[in-house]
Design an enzyme around this catalytic site. Sequence first.
Site, PDB file in Angstrom:
ATOM      1  N   PHE A  82       0.858  -1.190   0.000  1.00 34.76           N
ATOM      2  CA  PHE A  82       0.000   0.000   0.000  1.00 34.76           C
ATOM      3  C   PHE A  82       0.889   1.232   0.000  1.00 34.76           C
ATOM      4  O   PHE A  82       1.748   1.387   0.864  1.00 34.76           O
ATOM      5  CB  PHE A  82      -0.928   0.030   1.221  1.00 34.76           C
ATOM      6  CG  PHE A  82      -1.835   1.224   1.213  1.00 34.76           C
ATOM      7  CD1 PHE A  82      -3.023   1.207   0.476  1.00 34.76           C
ATOM      8  CD2 PHE A  82      -1.496   2.391   1.891  1.00 34.76           C
ATOM      9  CE1 PHE A  82      -3.852   2.321   0.439  1.00 34.76           C
ATOM     10  CE2 PHE A  82      -2.328   3.511   1.851  1.00 34.76           C
ATOM     11  CZ  PHE A  82      -3.508   3.466   1.131  1.00 34.76           C
ATOM     12  N   ASP A 120       9.251   2.817   1.777  1.00 37.10           N
ATOM     13  CA  ASP A 120       8.054   3.492   2.263  1.00 37.10           C
ATOM     14  C   ASP A 120       7.932   3.197   3.759  1.00 37.10           C
ATOM     15  O   ASP A 120       7.465   2.133   4.158  1.00 37.10           O
ATOM     16  CB  ASP A 120       6.824   2.988   1.493  1.00 37.10           C
ATOM     17  CG  ASP A 120       5.524   3.620   1.993  1.00 37.10           C
ATOM     18  OD1 ASP A 120       5.532   4.227   3.073  1.00 37.10           O
ATOM     19  OD2 ASP A 120       4.500   3.491   1.292  1.00 37.10           O
ATOM     20  N   LYS A 162       2.849  10.024   8.286  1.00 31.93           N
ATOM     21  CA  LYS A 162       2.059   9.717   9.486  1.00 31.93           C
ATOM     22  C   LYS A 162       2.561  10.275  10.828  1.00 31.93           C
ATOM     23  O   LYS A 162       2.031  11.255  11.314  1.00 31.93           O
ATOM     24  CB  LYS A 162       1.838   8.211   9.583  1.00 31.93           C
ATOM     25  CG  LYS A 162       0.920   7.698   8.457  1.00 31.93           C
ATOM     26  CD  LYS A 162       0.373   6.325   8.726  1.00 31.93           C
ATOM     27  CE  LYS A 162      -0.792   5.984   7.834  1.00 31.93           C
ATOM     28  NZ  LYS A 162      -0.490   5.392   6.545  1.00 31.93           N
TER      29      LYS A 162
HETATM   30  C1  LIG Z   1      -0.748   5.622   5.116  1.00 28.98           C
HETATM   31  C2  LIG Z   1       0.237   5.109   4.143  1.00 28.98           C
HETATM   32  C3  LIG Z   1       0.432   5.737   2.901  1.00 28.98           C
HETATM   33  C4  LIG Z   1      -0.403   6.896   2.422  1.00 28.98           C
HETATM   34  O1  LIG Z   1      -0.331   7.991   3.279  1.00 28.98           O
HETATM   35  P1  LIG Z   1      -1.463   9.129   3.192  1.00 28.98           P
HETATM   36  O2  LIG Z   1      -1.013  10.153   4.180  1.00 28.98           O
HETATM   37  O3  LIG Z   1      -2.759   8.474   3.570  1.00 28.98           O
HETATM   38  O4  LIG Z   1      -1.490   9.634   1.813  1.00 28.98           O
HETATM   39  C5  LIG Z   1       1.418   5.228   2.066  1.00 28.98           C
HETATM   40  N1  LIG Z   1       2.169   4.186   2.432  1.00 28.98           N
HETATM   41  C6  LIG Z   1       2.009   3.563   3.633  1.00 28.98           C
HETATM   42  C7  LIG Z   1       2.885   2.422   3.984  1.00 28.98           C
HETATM   43  C8  LIG Z   1       1.029   3.991   4.510  1.00 28.98           C
HETATM   44  O5  LIG Z   1       0.854   3.362   5.671  1.00 28.98           O
END
Ligand SMILES: *Cc1c(COP(=O)(O)O)cnc(C)c1O
Length: 405
Positions: free
Chosen positions: A148, A232, A261
Amino acid sequence: MTTEITTSTNATDNWRGRFADAMMGSLAPPLLMFERGEGCYVWDVDGRRYLDFLAGIAVNALGHAHPVLVEAVSRQVGTLAHVSNYFASPPQLELAERLRRITGAGDRGRVFFCNSGAESIEAAIKLARLNRGESGRRRRIISLVNSFHGRTMGSLSLTGKAALREDFEPLLPGIEHIETTIEALEKAMDDTVAAIFIEPIKGEAGVIDLPAGFLERARELATEHGALLILDEIQTGVGRSGTWFAFQQTDVVPDALCLAKGIAGGVPIGALVTFGAASDLFRPGQHGSTFGGNPLATAAGNAVLGEIERAGLIENAQSRGEQLREIVTGIDSPLIDEVRGQGVLVGIGLTRPVGHEVATAALELGLIINAPNDHSIRIAPPLIVGDAELAEFRTLFTKALEAVA
Ligand SMILES: *Cc1c(COP(=O)(O)O)cnc(C)c1O
Protein backbone atom coordinates in the site's frame (compact mmCIF):
# COMPACT_ATOMS: atom_id res chain seq x y z
CA MET A 1 -21.95 -2.34 13.87
CA THR A 2 -24.36 -3.97 16.25
CA THR A 3 -26.84 -2.98 18.95
CA GLU A 4 -25.43 -0.48 21.41
CA ILE A 5 -23.74 1.96 19.10
CA THR A 6 -26.03 2.13 16.07
CA THR A 7 -29.45 1.92 17.69
CA SER A 8 -28.92 4.52 20.38
CA THR A 9 -30.94 7.75 20.20
CA ASN A 10 -28.22 9.86 21.78
CA ALA A 11 -25.87 12.45 20.29
CA THR A 12 -23.85 9.83 18.43
CA ASP A 13 -26.85 9.20 16.19
CA ASN A 14 -27.66 12.75 15.21
CA TRP A 15 -24.59 13.28 13.05
CA ARG A 16 -24.86 10.13 10.94
CA GLY A 17 -27.52 11.36 8.53
CA ARG A 18 -25.83 14.75 8.22
CA PHE A 19 -22.53 13.03 7.53
CA ALA A 20 -24.05 10.87 4.79
CA ASP A 21 -25.60 14.00 3.21
CA ALA A 22 -22.59 16.29 3.38
CA MET A 23 -19.55 14.06 2.96
CA MET A 24 -18.35 12.48 -0.28
CA GLY A 25 -19.39 8.87 -0.69
CA SER A 26 -15.76 7.81 -1.14
CA LEU A 27 -15.49 7.01 2.58
CA ALA A 28 -17.18 4.16 4.40
CA PRO A 29 -19.57 5.50 7.07
CA PRO A 30 -17.50 6.42 10.16
CA LEU A 31 -17.83 4.19 13.21
CA LEU A 32 -18.10 6.96 15.80
CA MET A 33 -17.69 10.70 16.18
CA PHE A 34 -14.91 11.72 18.54
CA GLU A 35 -14.80 15.01 20.34
CA ARG A 36 -11.60 15.15 22.35
CA GLY A 37 -8.60 13.13 23.42
CA GLU A 38 -5.93 12.97 26.08
CA GLY A 39 -2.93 10.64 26.20
CA CYS A 40 -3.97 7.19 24.94
CA TYR A 41 -7.70 7.94 25.32
CA VAL A 42 -10.39 9.59 23.20
CA TRP A 43 -13.99 10.50 24.07
CA ASP A 44 -16.94 10.32 21.68
CA VAL A 45 -19.71 12.89 21.41
CA ASP A 46 -21.72 10.97 24.03
CA GLY A 47 -18.87 11.27 26.50
CA ARG A 48 -17.88 7.61 26.25
CA ARG A 49 -14.16 6.89 26.72
CA TYR A 50 -12.09 4.67 24.41
CA LEU A 51 -8.58 3.29 24.76
CA ASP A 52 -6.90 4.25 21.49
CA PHE A 53 -4.63 1.44 20.30
CA LEU A 54 -4.68 2.60 16.68
CA ALA A 55 -3.43 6.20 17.18
CA GLY A 56 -5.12 7.54 14.05
CA ILE A 57 -3.41 4.73 12.08
CA ALA A 58 0.09 5.18 13.49
CA VAL A 59 -0.11 8.97 13.47
CA ASN A 60 -0.56 10.20 17.05
CA ALA A 61 2.94 9.28 18.22
CA LEU A 62 2.57 11.38 21.39
CA GLY A 63 -1.04 10.37 21.94
CA HIS A 64 -3.74 13.04 22.08
CA ALA A 65 -3.40 16.66 23.20
CA HIS A 66 0.20 16.22 24.32
CA PRO A 67 1.25 19.47 26.05
CA VAL A 68 4.53 19.72 24.13
CA LEU A 69 2.72 19.55 20.77
CA VAL A 70 -0.08 21.84 21.93
CA GLU A 71 2.43 24.43 23.07
CA ALA A 72 4.58 24.27 19.92
CA VAL A 73 1.64 24.51 17.51
CA SER A 74 -0.07 27.27 19.49
CA ARG A 75 3.12 29.30 19.64
CA GLN A 76 3.92 28.82 15.94
CA VAL A 77 0.42 29.66 14.67
CA GLY A 78 0.63 32.85 16.70
CA THR A 79 4.04 33.66 15.24
CA LEU A 80 4.15 32.56 11.59
CA ALA A 81 1.99 29.80 10.11
CA HIS A 82 2.73 29.92 6.40
CA VAL A 83 4.91 31.82 3.93
CA SER A 84 5.07 29.64 0.73
CA ASN A 85 8.23 28.06 -0.60
CA TYR A 86 9.42 31.35 -2.09
CA PHE A 87 10.69 31.81 1.46
CA ALA A 88 12.30 29.69 4.15
CA SER A 89 11.53 29.55 7.87
CA PRO A 90 13.55 28.48 10.92
CA PRO A 91 11.33 25.48 11.89
CA GLN A 92 11.53 24.11 8.34
CA LEU A 93 15.31 24.18 8.25
CA GLU A 94 15.52 22.73 11.76
CA LEU A 95 13.25 19.80 10.84
CA ALA A 96 15.18 19.08 7.63
CA GLU A 97 18.45 18.97 9.58
CA ARG A 98 16.87 16.80 12.24
CA LEU A 99 15.61 14.32 9.63
CA ARG A 100 19.06 14.15 8.05
CA ARG A 101 20.47 13.28 11.46
CA ILE A 102 17.93 10.66 12.63
CA THR A 103 17.72 8.88 9.27
CA GLY A 104 21.50 8.64 9.13
CA ALA A 105 21.46 10.35 5.72
CA GLY A 106 23.80 12.95 7.23
CA ASP A 107 25.60 15.54 5.13
CA ARG A 108 24.65 13.79 1.88
CA GLY A 109 20.96 13.75 2.81
CA ARG A 110 18.34 16.10 1.35
CA VAL A 111 14.75 16.62 2.47
CA PHE A 112 11.63 17.52 0.48
CA PHE A 113 8.54 18.42 2.50
CA CYS A 114 4.94 17.76 1.50
CA ASN A 115 1.66 17.15 3.30
CA SER A 116 0.86 13.45 3.29
CA GLY A 117 2.18 9.99 2.70
CA ALA A 118 0.86 9.79 -0.83
CA GLU A 119 2.60 13.05 -1.67
CA SER A 120 5.92 11.75 -0.40
CA ILE A 121 5.40 8.73 -2.70
CA GLU A 122 4.58 11.06 -5.61
CA ALA A 123 7.85 12.91 -4.99
CA ALA A 124 9.67 9.57 -4.92
CA ILE A 125 8.08 8.50 -8.21
CA LYS A 126 9.33 11.71 -9.81
CA LEU A 127 12.75 11.01 -8.30
CA ALA A 128 12.62 7.56 -9.93
CA ARG A 129 11.77 9.14 -13.30
CA LEU A 130 14.90 11.30 -12.97
CA ASN A 131 16.99 8.15 -12.54
CA ARG A 132 16.81 7.35 -16.28
CA GLY A 133 20.47 6.45 -16.69
CA GLU A 134 22.70 7.77 -19.45
CA SER A 135 20.95 5.84 -22.21
CA GLY A 136 17.54 6.73 -20.78
CA ARG A 137 16.71 3.04 -20.52
CA ARG A 138 15.63 2.91 -16.89
CA ARG A 139 11.88 3.34 -17.10
CA ARG A 140 10.46 0.42 -15.11
CA ILE A 141 9.44 0.69 -11.48
CA ILE A 142 9.09 -2.41 -9.33
CA SER A 143 6.59 -2.63 -6.50
CA LEU A 144 5.22 -5.49 -4.40
CA VAL A 145 1.95 -7.39 -4.52
CA ASN A 146 -0.23 -6.44 -1.52
CA SER A 147 1.73 -3.27 -0.87
CA PHE A 148 0.00 0.00 0.00
CA HIS A 149 1.49 3.34 -1.05
CA GLY A 150 -1.49 5.70 -1.13
CA ARG A 151 -4.59 6.77 -3.05
CA THR A 152 -3.42 9.46 -5.48
CA MET A 153 -3.00 8.31 -9.08
CA GLY A 154 0.77 7.85 -8.84
CA SER A 155 0.82 6.22 -5.42
CA LEU A 156 -2.21 4.10 -6.38
CA SER A 157 -0.30 2.89 -9.44
CA LEU A 158 2.35 1.55 -7.04
CA THR A 159 -0.17 0.05 -4.63
CA GLY A 160 -0.23 -3.72 -4.98
CA LYS A 161 -3.94 -4.31 -4.48
CA ALA A 162 -5.81 -4.70 -7.76
CA ALA A 163 -9.19 -4.05 -6.10
CA LEU A 164 -8.11 -0.52 -5.15
CA ARG A 165 -6.63 0.20 -8.60
CA GLU A 166 -9.14 -1.22 -11.05
CA ASP A 167 -11.80 1.53 -11.00
CA PHE A 168 -9.19 4.17 -11.82
CA GLU A 169 -7.27 2.63 -14.69
CA PRO A 170 -5.45 3.54 -16.82
CA LEU A 171 -2.83 4.34 -14.19
CA LEU A 172 0.88 5.14 -14.56
CA PRO A 173 2.62 2.93 -17.11
CA GLY A 174 5.86 1.11 -16.38
CA ILE A 175 5.00 -0.16 -12.89
CA GLU A 176 5.17 -3.88 -12.17
CA HIS A 177 3.96 -5.66 -9.04
CA ILE A 178 6.02 -8.69 -8.09
CA GLU A 179 5.60 -11.32 -5.38
CA THR A 180 7.57 -10.63 -2.20
CA THR A 181 10.20 -13.31 -2.76
CA ILE A 182 13.91 -13.10 -3.48
CA GLU A 183 13.37 -15.19 -6.63
CA ALA A 184 10.77 -12.76 -8.01
CA LEU A 185 13.10 -9.88 -7.20
CA GLU A 186 16.04 -11.49 -8.98
CA LYS A 187 13.91 -12.19 -12.02
CA ALA A 188 12.53 -8.65 -12.24
CA MET A 189 15.71 -6.67 -11.74
CA ASP A 190 17.85 -5.56 -14.66
CA ASP A 191 19.30 -2.32 -16.06
CA THR A 192 15.86 -1.07 -17.15
CA VAL A 193 14.64 -0.68 -13.56
CA ALA A 194 14.64 2.90 -12.25
CA ALA A 195 13.48 2.11 -8.73
CA ILE A 196 12.08 -0.49 -6.42
CA PHE A 197 9.57 0.53 -3.73
CA ILE A 198 9.37 -1.53 -0.53
CA GLU A 199 7.48 -1.24 2.76
CA PRO A 200 9.72 -2.78 5.47
CA ILE A 201 6.51 -4.06 7.07
CA LYS A 202 3.33 -4.12 4.99
CA GLY A 203 0.97 -2.33 7.36
CA GLU A 204 -2.24 -2.17 5.33
CA ALA A 205 -1.81 -5.78 4.25
CA GLY A 206 -2.14 -6.78 7.92
CA VAL A 207 1.33 -5.96 9.33
CA ILE A 208 3.27 -8.47 7.27
CA ASP A 209 7.04 -8.70 7.80
CA LEU A 210 9.40 -9.10 4.83
CA PRO A 211 10.99 -12.52 4.27
CA ALA A 212 14.47 -12.86 5.77
CA GLY A 213 17.16 -11.41 3.52
CA PHE A 214 14.69 -9.74 1.14
CA LEU A 215 15.67 -6.15 1.90
CA GLU A 216 19.38 -6.99 1.79
CA ARG A 217 18.99 -8.67 -1.62
CA ALA A 218 16.94 -5.73 -2.91
CA ARG A 219 19.77 -3.40 -1.87
CA GLU A 220 22.39 -5.53 -3.65
CA LEU A 221 20.36 -5.79 -6.85
CA ALA A 222 19.44 -2.09 -6.87
CA THR A 223 23.09 -1.14 -6.49
CA GLU A 224 24.16 -3.61 -9.17
CA HIS A 225 21.66 -2.24 -11.71
CA GLY A 226 21.72 1.45 -10.82
CA ALA A 227 18.14 1.39 -9.54
CA LEU A 228 16.99 3.38 -6.52
CA LEU A 229 15.93 1.47 -3.42
CA ILE A 230 13.03 3.52 -2.07
CA LEU A 231 11.58 2.57 1.30
CA ASP A 232 8.05 3.49 2.26
CA GLU A 233 8.30 4.03 6.03
CA ILE A 234 5.19 6.15 6.17
CA GLN A 235 3.68 3.72 8.70
CA THR A 236 6.77 2.03 10.19
CA GLY A 237 8.84 5.20 10.65
CA VAL A 238 9.30 7.71 13.46
CA GLY A 239 10.00 5.22 16.25
CA ARG A 240 7.07 2.90 15.74
CA SER A 241 9.21 -0.13 14.87
CA GLY A 242 11.39 0.30 17.99
CA THR A 243 14.12 2.17 16.09
CA TRP A 244 13.73 5.58 14.45
CA PHE A 245 13.17 3.76 11.15
CA ALA A 246 12.65 0.05 10.53
CA PHE A 247 15.51 -0.16 8.02
CA GLN A 248 17.89 0.75 10.85
CA GLN A 249 17.42 -2.77 12.23
CA THR A 250 19.31 -4.02 9.16
CA ASP A 251 22.56 -3.04 7.43
CA VAL A 252 20.59 -1.70 4.49
CA VAL A 253 20.75 1.99 3.61
CA PRO A 254 18.07 3.14 1.14
CA ASP A 255 18.45 5.75 -1.61
CA ALA A 256 15.24 7.43 -0.51
CA LEU A 257 12.81 7.23 2.36
CA CYS A 258 9.14 8.21 2.29
CA LEU A 259 7.75 9.51 5.57
CA ALA A 260 4.53 11.02 6.87
CA LYS A 261 2.06 9.72 9.49
CA GLY A 262 3.91 9.99 12.82
CA ILE A 263 6.26 12.91 12.08
CA ALA A 264 4.10 15.74 13.41
CA GLY A 265 1.77 13.77 15.70
CA GLY A 266 -1.40 14.57 13.75
CA VAL A 267 -0.53 17.81 11.96
CA PRO A 268 -0.46 16.90 8.24
CA ILE A 269 3.06 16.55 6.89
CA GLY A 270 5.05 14.30 4.62
CA ALA A 271 8.71 14.11 3.69
CA LEU A 272 10.98 12.51 1.15
CA VAL A 273 14.53 12.03 2.42
CA THR A 274 17.23 11.15 -0.09
CA PHE A 275 20.60 9.57 0.64
CA GLY A 276 23.91 9.91 -1.20
CA ALA A 277 23.85 10.38 -4.98
CA ALA A 278 20.03 10.31 -5.10
CA SER A 279 20.20 13.71 -3.38
CA ASP A 280 21.52 15.24 -6.62
CA LEU A 281 18.67 14.18 -8.93
CA PHE A 282 16.17 17.03 -8.50
CA ARG A 283 16.89 20.42 -10.09
CA PRO A 284 15.30 23.71 -8.94
CA GLY A 285 11.75 24.02 -10.27
CA GLN A 286 11.14 20.31 -10.85
CA HIS A 287 8.88 19.74 -7.85
CA GLY A 288 7.09 21.73 -5.18
CA SER A 289 4.10 22.09 -2.87
CA THR A 290 2.33 25.21 -1.60
CA PHE A 291 1.84 23.96 1.95
CA GLY A 292 4.83 21.60 2.02
CA GLY A 293 7.19 22.31 4.91
CA ASN A 294 5.33 25.34 6.18
CA PRO A 295 6.37 26.72 9.58
CA LEU A 296 3.27 25.38 11.35
CA ALA A 297 3.65 21.76 10.26
CA THR A 298 7.42 21.71 10.68
CA ALA A 299 7.23 23.28 14.16
CA ALA A 300 4.87 20.43 15.05
CA GLY A 301 7.40 17.97 13.59
CA ASN A 302 10.24 19.43 15.64
CA ALA A 303 8.12 19.24 18.79
CA VAL A 304 7.18 15.58 18.20
CA LEU A 305 10.65 14.38 17.20
CA GLY A 306 12.22 16.40 20.03
CA GLU A 307 9.86 14.88 22.58
CA ILE A 308 10.46 11.36 21.25
CA GLU A 309 14.18 11.88 21.94
CA ARG A 310 13.77 13.68 25.26
CA ALA A 311 11.33 11.17 26.72
CA GLY A 312 13.09 8.05 25.37
CA LEU A 313 10.03 7.02 23.37
CA ILE A 314 12.00 4.89 20.90
CA GLU A 315 13.13 2.69 23.79
CA ASN A 316 9.55 2.77 25.08
CA ALA A 317 8.22 1.62 21.70
CA GLN A 318 10.75 -1.21 21.77
CA SER A 319 10.02 -2.44 25.31
CA ARG A 320 6.26 -1.81 25.25
CA GLY A 321 6.15 -3.56 21.90
CA GLU A 322 7.72 -6.63 23.47
CA GLN A 323 5.23 -6.44 26.35
CA LEU A 324 2.36 -6.10 23.88
CA ARG A 325 3.56 -9.16 21.97
CA GLU A 326 3.81 -11.13 25.24
CA ILE A 327 0.29 -10.09 26.18
CA VAL A 328 -1.16 -11.16 22.84
CA THR A 329 0.82 -14.41 22.79
CA GLY A 330 -0.35 -15.11 26.34
CA ILE A 331 -4.04 -14.79 25.49
CA ASP A 332 -5.50 -18.26 25.18
CA SER A 333 -7.83 -17.79 22.20
CA PRO A 334 -8.53 -20.21 19.34
CA LEU A 335 -8.70 -17.14 17.05
CA ILE A 336 -5.03 -16.17 17.35
CA ASP A 337 -2.83 -17.78 14.74
CA GLU A 338 0.34 -15.67 14.78
CA VAL A 339 1.76 -12.36 15.98
CA ARG A 340 3.68 -10.14 13.52
CA GLY A 341 5.35 -6.76 13.25
CA GLN A 342 7.95 -4.82 15.23
CA GLY A 343 7.84 -2.41 18.16
CA VAL A 344 4.40 -0.92 18.63
CA LEU A 345 3.20 -1.96 15.19
CA VAL A 346 1.67 -5.35 15.89
CA GLY A 347 -0.30 -7.57 13.54
CA ILE A 348 -2.31 -10.55 14.64
CA GLY A 349 -3.06 -13.26 12.10
CA LEU A 350 -6.43 -14.87 12.80
CA THR A 351 -7.39 -18.50 12.33
CA ARG A 352 -10.81 -17.48 10.94
CA PRO A 353 -11.93 -14.48 8.80
CA VAL A 354 -13.43 -12.56 11.74
CA GLY A 355 -11.15 -9.51 11.83
CA HIS A 356 -13.95 -7.01 11.44
CA GLU A 357 -16.07 -8.76 14.06
CA VAL A 358 -13.21 -8.65 16.56
CA ALA A 359 -12.55 -4.94 15.88
CA THR A 360 -16.27 -4.17 16.26
CA ALA A 361 -16.52 -6.15 19.51
CA ALA A 362 -13.46 -4.29 20.83
CA LEU A 363 -14.95 -0.92 19.94
CA GLU A 364 -18.15 -1.76 21.77
CA LEU A 365 -16.03 -2.57 24.82
CA GLY A 366 -14.18 0.77 24.52
CA LEU A 367 -11.01 -0.32 22.68
CA ILE A 368 -9.92 1.06 19.30
CA ILE A 369 -7.99 -1.41 17.12
CA ASN A 370 -8.55 -2.25 13.48
CA ALA A 371 -8.80 -5.04 10.96
CA PRO A 372 -6.87 -4.13 7.77
CA ASN A 373 -8.50 -7.26 6.33
CA ASP A 374 -10.70 -10.08 7.61
CA HIS A 375 -7.76 -12.26 8.62
CA SER A 376 -5.76 -9.63 10.53
CA ILE A 377 -5.92 -7.28 13.48
CA ARG A 378 -3.62 -4.26 13.62
CA ILE A 379 -2.55 -2.70 16.90
CA ALA A 380 -0.64 0.59 16.89
CA PRO A 381 -0.83 2.48 20.18
CA PRO A 382 0.81 5.88 20.70
CA LEU A 383 4.56 5.65 21.47
CA ILE A 384 3.82 6.98 24.98
CA VAL A 385 1.84 3.84 25.90
CA GLY A 386 2.51 2.62 29.46
CA ASP A 387 1.73 -0.17 31.94
CA ALA A 388 -1.79 0.93 32.84
CA GLU A 389 -2.92 1.11 29.20
CA LEU A 390 -1.35 -2.26 28.39
CA ALA A 391 -3.16 -3.87 31.31
CA GLU A 392 -6.46 -2.38 30.20
CA PHE A 393 -5.76 -3.51 26.63
CA ARG A 394 -5.21 -7.08 27.81
CA THR A 395 -8.59 -7.14 29.56
CA LEU A 396 -10.57 -5.54 26.74
CA PHE A 397 -8.92 -7.42 23.90
CA THR A 398 -9.39 -10.76 25.69
CA LYS A 399 -13.09 -9.96 26.09
CA ALA A 400 -13.41 -8.95 22.44
CA LEU A 401 -11.88 -12.24 21.30
CA GLU A 402 -14.19 -14.15 23.64
CA ALA A 403 -17.21 -12.30 22.27
CA VAL A 404 -16.40 -13.52 18.75
CA ALA A 405 -14.85 -16.98 19.31
C1 LIG B 1 -0.75 5.62 5.12
C2 LIG B 1 0.24 5.11 4.14
C3 LIG B 1 0.43 5.74 2.90
C4 LIG B 1 -0.40 6.90 2.42
O1 LIG B 1 -0.33 7.99 3.28
P1 LIG B 1 -1.46 9.13 3.19
O2 LIG B 1 -1.01 10.15 4.18
O3 LIG B 1 -2.76 8.47 3.57
O4 LIG B 1 -1.49 9.63 1.81
C5 LIG B 1 1.42 5.23 2.07
N1 LIG B 1 2.17 4.19 2.43
C6 LIG B 1 2.01 3.56 3.63
C7 LIG B 1 2.89 2.42 3.98
C8 LIG B 1 1.03 3.99 4.51
O5 LIG B 1 0.85 3.36 5.67
